[in-house]
Write a protein that holds these residues in place. Sequence first.
Motif, PDB file in Angstrom:
ATOM      1  N   ASN A   1       0.815  -1.220   0.000  1.00  0.00           N
ATOM      2  CA  ASN A   1       0.000   0.000   0.000  1.00  0.00           C
ATOM      3  C   ASN A   1       0.851   1.275   0.000  1.00  0.00           C
ATOM      4  OD1 ASN A   1      -2.629  -1.145  -0.047  1.00  0.00           O
ATOM      5  ND2 ASN A   1      -2.401  -1.686   2.120  1.00  0.00           N
ATOM      6  N   MET A   2       2.030   1.190  -0.605  1.00  0.00           N
ATOM      7  CA  MET A   2       2.894   2.354  -0.742  1.00  0.00           C
ATOM      8  C   MET A   2       2.614   3.089  -2.049  1.00  0.00           C
ATOM      9  SD  MET A   2       6.477   0.689   0.612  1.00  0.00           S
ATOM     10  CE  MET A   2       7.437   2.162   0.234  1.00  0.00           C
ATOM     11  N   ALA A   3       1.876   2.441  -2.951  1.00  0.00           N
ATOM     12  CA  ALA A   3       1.530   3.051  -4.240  1.00  0.00           C
ATOM     13  C   ALA A   3       0.212   2.453  -4.721  1.00  0.00           C
ATOM     14  CB  ALA A   3       2.632   2.798  -5.263  1.00  0.00           C
ATOM     15  N   ASN A   4      -0.529   3.254  -5.472  1.00  0.00           N
ATOM     16  CA  ASN A   4      -1.795   2.791  -6.032  1.00  0.00           C
ATOM     17  C   ASN A   4      -1.646   2.270  -7.459  1.00  0.00           C
ATOM     18  OD1 ASN A   4      -3.172   3.583  -3.703  1.00  0.00           O
ATOM     19  ND2 ASN A   4      -3.520   5.648  -4.480  1.00  0.00           N
ATOM     20  N   LYS A   5      -0.639   2.781  -8.152  1.00  0.00           N
ATOM     21  CA  LYS A   5      -0.422   2.406  -9.537  1.00  0.00           C
ATOM     22  C   LYS A   5       1.040   2.032  -9.753  1.00  0.00           C
ATOM     23  CE  LYS A   5      -1.784   6.329 -11.196  1.00  0.00           C
ATOM     24  NZ  LYS A   5      -2.154   7.383 -12.169  1.00  0.00           N
ATOM     25  N   LEU A   6       1.277   1.241 -10.787  1.00  0.00           N
ATOM     26  CA  LEU A   6       2.647   0.837 -11.093  1.00  0.00           C
ATOM     27  C   LEU A   6       3.524   2.039 -11.406  1.00  0.00           C
ATOM     28  CD1 LEU A   6       1.948  -2.284 -13.340  1.00  0.00           C
ATOM     29  CD2 LEU A   6       2.654  -2.265 -10.935  1.00  0.00           C
ATOM     30  N   GLU A   7       2.932   3.041 -12.080  1.00  0.00           N
ATOM     31  CA  GLU A   7       3.692   4.243 -12.434  1.00  0.00           C
ATOM     32  C   GLU A   7       4.179   4.995 -11.200  1.00  0.00           C
ATOM     33  OE1 GLU A   7       0.407   3.926 -15.603  1.00  0.00           O
ATOM     34  OE2 GLU A   7       0.826   3.235 -13.569  1.00  0.00           O
ATOM     35  N   ASP A   8       3.474   4.811 -10.073  1.00  0.00           N
ATOM     36  CA  ASP A   8       3.834   5.506  -8.835  1.00  0.00           C
ATOM     37  C   ASP A   8       4.690   4.655  -7.910  1.00  0.00           C
ATOM     38  OD1 ASP A   8       2.261   7.633  -9.717  1.00  0.00           O
ATOM     39  OD2 ASP A   8       0.454   6.843  -8.740  1.00  0.00           O
ATOM     40  N   SER A   9       5.060   3.467  -8.364  1.00  0.00           N
ATOM     41  CA  SER A   9       5.874   2.562  -7.543  1.00  0.00           C
ATOM     42  C   SER A   9       7.340   2.959  -7.650  1.00  0.00           C
ATOM     43  CB  SER A   9       5.675   1.107  -8.006  1.00  0.00           C
ATOM     44  OG  SER A   9       4.337   0.708  -7.873  1.00  0.00           O
ATOM     45  N   ASP A  10       7.730   3.894  -6.817  1.00  0.00           N
ATOM     46  CA  ASP A  10       9.092   4.433  -6.874  1.00  0.00           C
ATOM     47  C   ASP A  10      10.139   3.371  -6.542  1.00  0.00           C
ATOM     48  OD1 ASP A  10       8.070   6.929  -7.503  1.00  0.00           O
ATOM     49  OD2 ASP A  10       7.973   7.564  -5.398  1.00  0.00           O
ATOM     50  N   PHE A  11      11.301   3.542  -7.161  1.00  0.00           N
ATOM     51  CA  PHE A  11      12.461   2.677  -6.929  1.00  0.00           C
ATOM     52  C   PHE A  11      12.156   1.212  -7.265  1.00  0.00           C
ATOM     53  CE2 PHE A  11      12.543   6.220  -3.877  1.00  0.00           C
ATOM     54  CZ  PHE A  11      13.672   6.883  -4.328  1.00  0.00           C
ATOM     55  N   THR A  12      11.463   1.009  -8.372  1.00  0.00           N
ATOM     56  CA  THR A  12      11.198  -0.340  -8.866  1.00  0.00           C
ATOM     57  C   THR A  12      11.548  -0.427 -10.343  1.00  0.00           C
ATOM     58  OG1 THR A  12       8.900   0.161  -9.475  1.00  0.00           O
ATOM     59  CG2 THR A  12       9.284  -0.696  -7.244  1.00  0.00           C
ATOM     60  N   SER A  13      11.839  -1.631 -10.794  1.00  0.00           N
ATOM     61  CA  SER A  13      12.153  -1.830 -12.203  1.00  0.00           C
ATOM     62  C   SER A  13      10.923  -1.645 -13.079  1.00  0.00           C
ATOM     63  CB  SER A  13      12.741  -3.232 -12.414  1.00  0.00           C
ATOM     64  OG  SER A  13      11.893  -4.229 -11.868  1.00  0.00           O
ATOM     65  N   ILE A  14       9.734  -1.976 -12.559  1.00  0.00           N
ATOM     66  CA  ILE A  14       8.528  -1.839 -13.368  1.00  0.00           C
ATOM     67  C   ILE A  14       8.256  -0.373 -13.683  1.00  0.00           C
ATOM     68  CG2 ILE A  14       6.898  -1.716 -11.434  1.00  0.00           C
ATOM     69  CD1 ILE A  14       6.304  -3.658 -14.699  1.00  0.00           C
ATOM     70  N   GLN A  15       8.495   0.519 -12.719  1.00  0.00           N
ATOM     71  CA  GLN A  15       8.312   1.950 -12.970  1.00  0.00           C
ATOM     72  C   GLN A  15       9.299   2.424 -14.030  1.00  0.00           C
ATOM     73  OE1 GLN A  15       9.861   5.043 -10.264  1.00  0.00           O
ATOM     74  NE2 GLN A  15       7.749   5.778 -10.040  1.00  0.00           N
ATOM     75  N   GLU A  16      10.522   1.962 -13.940  1.00  0.00           N
ATOM     76  CA  GLU A  16      11.549   2.350 -14.908  1.00  0.00           C
ATOM     77  C   GLU A  16      11.200   1.846 -16.305  1.00  0.00           C
ATOM     78  OE1 GLU A  16      16.394   1.939 -15.548  1.00  0.00           O
ATOM     79  OE2 GLU A  16      15.492   1.387 -13.630  1.00  0.00           O
ATOM     80  N   ARG A  17      10.706   0.634 -16.392  1.00  0.00           N
ATOM     81  CA  ARG A  17      10.333   0.083 -17.699  1.00  0.00           C
ATOM     82  C   ARG A  17       9.140   0.829 -18.287  1.00  0.00           C
ATOM     83  NH1 ARG A  17      13.059  -4.654 -18.744  1.00  0.00           N
ATOM     84  NH2 ARG A  17      13.813  -5.869 -16.954  1.00  0.00           N
TER      85      ARG A  17
END
Length: 330
Positions: A192-208
């Motif tokens: 519950n640190m982010a609602n969307k993948l785009e908002d998932s900071d410091f992750t590879s999915i956000q970078e991709r």
Amino acid sequence: MTRARKGLIDLSSTSYYHLIARCVRRAFLCGEDKYTGKNFDHRRMWLVERIKLLSSVFSIEIAAYAIMSNHYHLVVKVNRQQALSWSGDEVISRWYKLYKGSPIVDRSLLGDTLSEVEELLKSELIEKWRARLYDISWFMKNLNEYIAREANKEDNCTGKYWEGRYKSQALLDETALLSCMAYVDLNPIRANMANKLEDSDFTSIQERIKQFQSSKANVKKPDQNETEPHIKQPTSLKPFGGREQEHTLPFSLLGYLKLVDWTGRYIHSKEKGYMSKDVPHVLASMKIEVTTWLDRVQNYGTRYGNFAGSQNVLRVHAAKNDVNWYKGAG
């Protein structure tokens, strides 16, 4: 019972591994500290930058990562064949980016003529460094020691920063690799640190996702015949491609992004009511049941131990290592 590292990392069985390390002191050393009110998010960037630097030196590729508040996850592939193909000069160049090296090698680099014995010692050193440059333990040692020193320096203290040695998990088949990567990329969503993948900071999915969106925005006239392999992907991460393409992850980029987005919508409490009727193509092509997939990703941390894979693969690997069973379900 603690297992020897050589019994956990076997490149003849798989080149993919899930790695985890956790802080030892109070929580939130890499995020917002509730006790002091200080924010340590910059340390999460330390980790991302160091991981990418080490990947560019070692023959270890990053498939996925997630830097959380007091721990981090990595999914890596050890490219042993690449390391074995390096010339001696390439090995020396890479090793010297991180370590001081050796006086004998220094003299050789300066053009000095070495004796026969010194040439032999130089060759032995090169082979030792080569082996270390595709060794996960050396990779993790360099990563964790560097972060610990920087954090202790900032905190003006000494002592342990990590709770112990890193944990490793061998990913023995493609299903294990896919579910582990999704599990890692969805960490902020599950926490519950982010609602969307785009908002998932410091992750590879956000970078991709950012790279994918930027790539699409820069294409003025998309070619309808253009295939996915032409989509630009982050150079610091192992690219997606599919089974047909060498040196790529065995899944398509678009298929993976859709799968993780679809899974995240179900996992996140605010969006559990939403469930697309369309089963992601990746699951259908790999013949993975929806309920099995969702259970596996949500409970990945407790479902598997040091090895992940189908029941058959786990049994075969256990027998190979003279063990009766491994924790896990296919």
